[in-house]
Write a protein that holds these residues in place. Structure first.
Motif, PDB file in Angstrom:
ATOM      1  N   VAL A 203       0.844  -1.191   0.000  1.00  0.00           N
ATOM      2  CA  VAL A 203       0.000   0.000   0.000  1.00  0.00           C
ATOM      3  C   VAL A 203       0.879   1.241   0.000  1.00  0.00           C
ATOM      4  O   VAL A 203       1.811   1.358   0.803  1.00  0.00           O
ATOM      5  CB  VAL A 203      -0.934   0.016   1.230  1.00  0.00           C
ATOM      6  N   SER A 204       0.590   2.157  -0.925  1.00  0.00           N
ATOM      7  CA  SER A 204       1.271   3.444  -0.983  1.00  0.00           C
ATOM      8  C   SER A 204       0.216   4.518  -1.122  1.00  0.00           C
ATOM      9  O   SER A 204      -0.441   4.621  -2.166  1.00  0.00           O
ATOM     10  CB  SER A 204       2.237   3.494  -2.169  1.00  0.00           C
ATOM     11  N   GLY A 205       0.024   5.307  -0.064  1.00  0.00           N
ATOM     12  CA  GLY A 205      -1.069   6.273  -0.066  1.00  0.00           C
ATOM     13  C   GLY A 205      -2.388   5.544  -0.171  1.00  0.00           C
ATOM     14  O   GLY A 205      -2.702   4.679   0.645  1.00  0.00           O
ATOM     15  N   THR A 206      -3.168   5.862  -1.210  1.00  0.00           N
ATOM     16  CA  THR A 206      -4.432   5.175  -1.428  1.00  0.00           C
ATOM     17  C   THR A 206      -4.358   4.243  -2.642  1.00  0.00           C
ATOM     18  O   THR A 206      -5.373   3.952  -3.272  1.00  0.00           O
ATOM     19  CB  THR A 206      -5.573   6.183  -1.619  1.00  0.00           C
ATOM     20  N   THR A 207      -3.148   3.775  -2.941  1.00  0.00           N
ATOM     21  CA  THR A 207      -2.963   2.812  -4.034  1.00  0.00           C
ATOM     22  C   THR A 207      -2.538   1.468  -3.466  1.00  0.00           C
ATOM     23  O   THR A 207      -1.563   1.382  -2.708  1.00  0.00           O
ATOM     24  CB  THR A 207      -1.911   3.312  -5.041  1.00  0.00           C
ATOM     25  N   VAL A 208      -3.265   0.433  -3.827  1.00  0.00           N
ATOM     26  CA  VAL A 208      -2.960  -0.938  -3.402  1.00  0.00           C
ATOM     27  C   VAL A 208      -2.480  -1.720  -4.620  1.00  0.00           C
ATOM     28  O   VAL A 208      -3.150  -1.750  -5.654  1.00  0.00           O
ATOM     29  CB  VAL A 208      -4.197  -1.626  -2.796  1.00  0.00           C
ATOM     30  N   THR A 209      -1.316  -2.328  -4.487  1.00  0.00           N
ATOM     31  CA  THR A 209      -0.794  -3.204  -5.532  1.00  0.00           C
ATOM     32  C   THR A 209      -0.868  -4.634  -5.041  1.00  0.00           C
ATOM     33  O   THR A 209      -0.249  -4.990  -4.036  1.00  0.00           O
ATOM     34  CB  THR A 209       0.653  -2.840  -5.892  1.00  0.00           C
ATOM     35  N   CYS A 210      -1.651  -5.439  -5.740  1.00  0.00           N
ATOM     36  CA  CYS A 210      -1.866  -6.837  -5.386  1.00  0.00           C
ATOM     37  C   CYS A 210      -1.041  -7.708  -6.320  1.00  0.00           C
ATOM     38  O   CYS A 210      -1.137  -7.592  -7.545  1.00  0.00           O
ATOM     39  CB  CYS A 210      -3.349  -7.179  -5.519  1.00  0.00           C
ATOM     40  N   THR A 211      -0.224  -8.591  -5.756  1.00  0.00           N
ATOM     41  CA  THR A 211       0.598  -9.500  -6.532  1.00  0.00           C
ATOM     42  C   THR A 211       0.230 -10.938  -6.180  1.00  0.00           C
ATOM     43  O   THR A 211       0.109 -11.277  -4.994  1.00  0.00           O
ATOM     44  CB  THR A 211       2.091  -9.272  -6.255  1.00  0.00           C
ATOM     45  N   ILE A 212       0.037 -11.762  -7.204  1.00  0.00           N
ATOM     46  CA  ILE A 212      -0.315 -13.167  -7.017  1.00  0.00           C
ATOM     47  C   ILE A 212       0.660 -14.003  -7.821  1.00  0.00           C
ATOM     48  O   ILE A 212       0.734 -13.863  -9.051  1.00  0.00           O
ATOM     49  CB  ILE A 212      -1.755 -13.443  -7.474  1.00  0.00           C
ATOM     50  N   ASP A 213       1.423 -14.854  -7.164  1.00  0.00           N
ATOM     51  CA  ASP A 213       2.403 -15.666  -7.867  1.00  0.00           C
ATOM     52  C   ASP A 213       1.744 -16.666  -8.805  1.00  0.00           C
ATOM     53  O   ASP A 213       2.189 -16.863  -9.945  1.00  0.00           O
ATOM     54  CB  ASP A 213       3.296 -16.402  -6.877  1.00  0.00           C
ATOM     55  N   SER A 214       0.698 -17.312  -8.337  1.00  0.00           N
ATOM     56  CA  SER A 214       0.057 -18.358  -9.127  1.00  0.00           C
ATOM     57  C   SER A 214      -1.419 -18.471  -8.778  1.00  0.00           C
ATOM     58  O   SER A 214      -1.788 -18.425  -7.594  1.00  0.00           O
ATOM     59  CB  SER A 214       0.739 -19.711  -8.887  1.00  0.00           C
ATOM     60  N   MET A 215      -2.245 -18.599  -9.800  1.00  0.00           N
ATOM     61  CA  MET A 215      -3.662 -18.889  -9.630  1.00  0.00           C
ATOM     62  C   MET A 215      -4.015 -19.998 -10.619  1.00  0.00           C
ATOM     63  O   MET A 215      -3.847 -19.834 -11.825  1.00  0.00           O
ATOM     64  CB  MET A 215      -4.520 -17.659  -9.923  1.00  0.00           C
ATOM     65  N   VAL A 216      -4.474 -21.115 -10.103  1.00  0.00           N
ATOM     66  CA  VAL A 216      -4.797 -22.262 -10.947  1.00  0.00           C
ATOM     67  C   VAL A 216      -6.274 -22.583 -10.799  1.00  0.00           C
ATOM     68  O   VAL A 216      -6.736 -22.931  -9.708  1.00  0.00           O
ATOM     69  CB  VAL A 216      -3.952 -23.488 -10.579  1.00  0.00           C
ATOM     70  N   LEU A 217      -7.021 -22.459 -11.882  1.00  0.00           N
ATOM     71  CA  LEU A 217      -8.387 -22.939 -11.936  1.00  0.00           C
ATOM     72  C   LEU A 217      -8.295 -24.411 -12.315  1.00  0.00           C
ATOM     73  O   LEU A 217      -8.006 -24.762 -13.465  1.00  0.00           O
ATOM     74  CB  LEU A 217      -9.204 -22.132 -12.957  1.00  0.00           C
ATOM     75  N   GLN A 218      -8.486 -25.282 -11.321  1.00  0.00           N
ATOM     76  CA  GLN A 218      -8.118 -26.685 -11.458  1.00  0.00           C
ATOM     77  C   GLN A 218      -9.153 -27.537 -12.174  1.00  0.00           C
ATOM     78  O   GLN A 218      -8.816 -28.487 -12.858  1.00  0.00           O
ATOM     79  CB  GLN A 218      -7.842 -27.257 -10.064  1.00  0.00           C
ATOM     80  N   GLY A 219     -10.420 -27.219 -11.956  1.00  0.00           N
ATOM     81  CA  GLY A 219     -11.489 -27.998 -12.564  1.00  0.00           C
ATOM     82  C   GLY A 219     -12.806 -27.678 -11.903  1.00  0.00           C
ATOM     83  O   GLY A 219     -12.864 -26.926 -10.910  1.00  0.00           O
ATOM     84  N   PRO A 220     -13.905 -28.230 -12.416  1.00  0.00           N
ATOM     85  CA  PRO A 220     -15.198 -28.016 -11.783  1.00  0.00           C
ATOM     86  C   PRO A 220     -15.222 -28.590 -10.368  1.00  0.00           C
ATOM     87  O   PRO A 220     -14.597 -29.619 -10.099  1.00  0.00           O
ATOM     88  CB  PRO A 220     -16.165 -28.776 -12.698  1.00  0.00           C
ATOM     89  N   ALA A 221     -15.917 -27.922  -9.493  1.00  0.00           N
ATOM     90  CA  ALA A 221     -16.029 -28.392  -8.101  1.00  0.00           C
ATOM     91  C   ALA A 221     -16.943 -29.603  -8.014  1.00  0.00           C
ATOM     92  O   ALA A 221     -17.807 -29.816  -8.858  1.00  0.00           O
ATOM     93  CB  ALA A 221     -16.565 -27.269  -7.232  1.00  0.00           C
TER      94      ALA A 221
END
Length: 221
Positions: A203-221
């Motif tokens: 967070v810097s002031g009112t700016t949020v930087t979101c970092t995600i190393d990995s997101m895997v949509l694996q399959g239907p639940a």
């Protein structure tokens, strides 16, 4: 879920017939009063079982739910095609450029609100050696409050395996609240099995930087 039939029906522009879609998606929502100003990452290209209406995409959706600004992996031709655009009206815009891509490649996407307020610039690149494809869309008037990772299917099952995103970065301005990044995303209808690693926020002031190393949509639940 807000106006699902309205926000995603524009993607029917791609389809040859108006059939109902099967949806799997994760969604990050900004806090009230905040908006996204940048969205980038990489998508690992899965196998394409056959020519059919597979649309796999990251995208941004505005507060007025008037459409979606997206980077779409399109399987209709029997060869994956990756391209960017705003779908589909209010305003009506031509689709941007793209390229064919194949299983195992890792393509990058970057969508950034221009500092001069003139619009959003998208740059997509095939693999590590592809020439960047750049397009600018006059969407500066849209306030994007939803970042979406979607699988949109028409008359086909989820039969291509996992969909992996890497090195994702999402920037929001207008709030110091970063819980949207580090908490669980919205999982539409609890329909998707997924795994996320390396989610963190600065967070810097009112700016949020979101970092995600990995997101895997694996399959239907």
């Amino acid at each position: 879920m807000q106006l699902l039939s309205v926000i995603f029906l524009p993607v029917l522009l791609f389809a040859s017939r108006a059939t109902a879609a099967t949806w799997y998606f994760l969604r990050y929502n900004t806090p009230s009063g905040a908006r996204f100003t940048a969205f980038s990452g990489q998508m690992v290209i899965p196998a394409l079982p056959k020519a059919a209406v597979y649309y796999l995409w990251p995208g941004l959706q505005p507060t007025d739910n008037s459409g979606v600004y997206q980077n779409v992996l399109d399987g209709r031709s029997g060869t994956w095609w990756f391209g960017s655009g705003w779908c589909c009206s209010n305003p009506s815009l031509p689709w941007g450029g793209g390229f064919n891509t194949y299983v195992g490649e890792t393509n990058s996407f970057s969508n950034v609100l221009n500092s001069d307020g003139g619009g959003w610039t998208t740059i997509t690149t095939r693999g590590t050696n592809g020439s960047p494809v750049s397009n600018t869309f006059p969407l500066a008037g849209k306030s994007f409050n939803q970042a979406i990772f979607a699988i949109e299917l028409y008359d086909v099952p989820w039969n291509f395996g996992a969909l992996t995103f890497k090195n994702v970065k999402i920037v929001a301005t207008g709030s110091t609240n970063s819980a949207w990044c580090t908490g669980k995303p919205e999982n539409y209808n609890a329909a998707t099995r997924y795994a996320i690693s390396g989610a963190r926020a600065s967070v810097s002031g009112t700016t949020v930087t979101c970092t995600i190393d990995s997101m895997v949509l694996q399959g239907p639940a």
